[in-house]
Design a protein around this motif. Sequence first.
Motif, PDB file in Angstrom:
ATOM      1  N   ASN A 282      -6.470  13.545  -6.492  1.00 25.28           N
ATOM      2  CA  ASN A 282      -6.058  14.774  -5.820  1.00 25.28           C
ATOM      3  C   ASN A 282      -5.301  14.334  -4.572  1.00 25.28           C
ATOM      4  OD1 ASN A 282      -5.600  17.400  -5.126  1.00 25.28           O
ATOM      5  ND2 ASN A 282      -7.752  18.013  -5.149  1.00 25.28           N
ATOM      6  N   HIS A 283      -4.554  15.231  -3.983  1.00 25.48           N
ATOM      7  CA  HIS A 283      -3.690  14.838  -2.862  1.00 25.48           C
ATOM      8  C   HIS A 283      -3.463  16.069  -2.008  1.00 25.48           C
ATOM      9  CE1 HIS A 283      -0.718  11.835  -1.336  1.00 25.48           C
ATOM     10  NE2 HIS A 283      -0.286  12.933  -0.731  1.00 25.48           N
ATOM     11  N   ALA A 284      -3.731  15.967  -0.714  1.00 23.38           N
ATOM     12  CA  ALA A 284      -3.734  17.154   0.150  1.00 23.38           C
ATOM     13  C   ALA A 284      -2.492  17.273   1.020  1.00 23.38           C
ATOM     14  CB  ALA A 284      -4.966  17.102   1.057  1.00 23.38           C
TER      15      ALA A 284
ATOM     16  N   GLU B 128       0.854  -1.196   0.000  1.00 24.52           N
ATOM     17  CA  GLU B 128       0.000   0.000   0.000  1.00 24.52           C
ATOM     18  C   GLU B 128       0.893   1.250   0.000  1.00 24.52           C
ATOM     19  OE1 GLU B 128      -3.768  -0.191   2.024  1.00 24.52           O
ATOM     20  OE2 GLU B 128      -3.366  -2.268   2.616  1.00 24.52           O
ATOM     21  N   ILE B 129       0.271   2.408  -0.113  1.00 25.31           N
ATOM     22  CA  ILE B 129       1.021   3.619  -0.519  1.00 25.31           C
ATOM     23  C   ILE B 129       0.715   4.836   0.372  1.00 25.31           C
ATOM     24  CG2 ILE B 129       1.139   2.859  -2.913  1.00 25.31           C
ATOM     25  CD1 ILE B 129      -1.201   4.798  -3.498  1.00 25.31           C
ATOM     26  N   ASP B 130       1.374   5.944   0.067  1.00 25.98           N
ATOM     27  CA  ASP B 130       1.082   7.288   0.572  1.00 25.98           C
ATOM     28  C   ASP B 130       1.356   7.468   2.069  1.00 25.98           C
ATOM     29  OD1 ASP B 130       0.383   7.688  -2.002  1.00 25.98           O
ATOM     30  OD2 ASP B 130      -1.703   8.191  -1.644  1.00 25.98           O
ATOM     31  N   PRO B 131       2.616   7.401   2.483  1.00 25.43           N
ATOM     32  CA  PRO B 131       2.963   7.583   3.895  1.00 25.43           C
ATOM     33  C   PRO B 131       2.825   9.020   4.372  1.00 25.43           C
ATOM     34  CG  PRO B 131       4.935   7.428   2.556  1.00 25.43           C
ATOM     35  CD  PRO B 131       3.793   7.126   1.638  1.00 25.43           C
TER      36      PRO B 131
END
Length: 605
Positions: free
Chosen positions: A268-270, A153-156
């Motif tokens: 999108n990514h915050a 899985e991703i996005d730490p």
Amino acid sequence: MRSAPLHRLAWIMSVLCVMTLLPATPAGADNPIVQTIYTADPAPLVHNGRVYLYTGHDEDGSTYFTMRDWRVYSSADMANWTDHGSPMSLATFAWADANAWAGHVTHRNGRFYWYVPVRNRATGGMAIGVAVGDSPTGPFRDALNRPLVENNEIDPNVLVDDDGQAYLYWGNPRLAYVRLNSDMVSYSGGINYVQLTAAGFGARSGNPGRPTLYEEGPWVYKRNGLYYNVFAAECCSEFIAYSTAPSATGPWTYRGTVMPRQGGSFTNHAGIIDYAGGSYFFYHNGALPGGGGYTRSVAVEKFTYNADGTIPTINMTTAGPPQVGTLDPFVRQEAETIAWSSGVETEASSEGGVNVGFIENGDHIKVKGVAFGSGATAFTARAASGTAGGRIELRLGGPTGTLVGTCTVNGTGGWQNWTTVTCPVSGATGTRDLYLRFTGGSGYLLNLDWWRFTGGGDGGGNLLANGTMEDGTTGWTSSGGTLSSATDVAHGGSRSLLNSGRTSAWQGPHQNVTARLTNGRSYTTEVWVRSQSGTPSAKATLALTANGTTSYLQLTPAQTVGTGGWTRLTGTATVSWTGTLTNASFYVETAAGTDGLYVDDASFR
Ligand code: FUB
């Protein structure tokens, strides 16, 4: 478990047709932040009065998340952003072979830890790696030479709680976390999975495998005692939503939309920060020409939390946030400090850092809110040209606005053979947007590394004599050790000042400014420092002796300086004293240690 955003491909074609596109980006816009490449997945960090923005990099013409390196930008005013290039790439992680996706940087133990998702060559699955650096702009090295944690899985994202416990969150489709140890590169216990409930993360319909809105990209932070998790919701296309909790581990309550679906990118990514009294929301979209779901661009909006701590709905704009303060043209400014650019690119400079290059006839750079005061009289630039050169037109208000000076750059025999050019300026007063417009023949004209104006508009100018160090040791003395003019390294020009043989931390190059100080005035300091050995913490200090008593004013925050590159110390401080001032000395010193110090491009104005 399936591999992360691959599943989205099935959704993409069905949703792209309903996505809202931003209006064509007007020439005067400041969003997206970067125009020289496609950037994605913003991760802002506030450090020592500056915002550092870490991004991914979508390759031109991508038809997938084809990403091989990460980028760093920084700003002190939220309008002009300095490009620091790429201090980290897939090559940093010898065990990784693809997918330099959405990361997060945090500062602890005097170091910078960059957590990223990458594909593990050995398993073919996504893993979280961690790199460490001694400065916010790197260089970064793999801290472990293996994944920190792996579950495909991703996005730490990392939160360091007030009690010192750090949490690493990540996940798509699940939301996982581990408790990091204080070394920030190991963890205790196993992987925890947050229970994704409709109450916690909103209900999603039509996707039985994903009953809640949570998709990916958690941005977890704490503000006024409340924990926020801002995340990408309901692929595809995504919108940004958020939940709050009374603790870092929940229980989470869904709070609604932060940014609706818009902007021409199906992800999108915050990233959210507070800076200089304002709150800022970073995101990405497809707003640049050629932009889309795989060619994204990072942008930012200013917002205000509601009184109860909830986040208002934020929409994408092309204007971006208002500038914080102004930009000082009387100190060296990097050419790659840009509010908006057209046509140019950036690259690594042989003089350190980054230069602007690939400049062709008609290209321009906008620098926003430049405070010329009562006027500039000359412009100096560090330039190079592997062809016959070109001209740098200095214009105000627009790329074809009022012309206040033109500098001619001749061929220098190479794109990294740098020379300093100077030309007269007239009519540059007040605070204006400056446009560097490049003209000349066909093909590439010139490269630009840095620039600076001189003149009477700088409120009396630099109080330091020979701040560029180009006149050797003139004007400077040392309180210990040996002072010499160094030619082996220089931040700008061809010389810097070296104080070797120091025997105490407080010893460093200093200059007497007693006669030039005004009681009660604010002064801005900028000085570039590099260590000859070791990594001391350096700062600029003013020693003031009035009525027989000496006091010390810290002019810049202390920063760790290394041997491999220059560190900019900068700050603003109000100087005041009571009685008769008998001595005022501007010092560069260290908090501890006696390592030799290189100092360059010092200004105190
Ligand atoms: O940029 C690649 C992936 O797309 C990121 O990891 C996700 O957050 C999404 O933005």
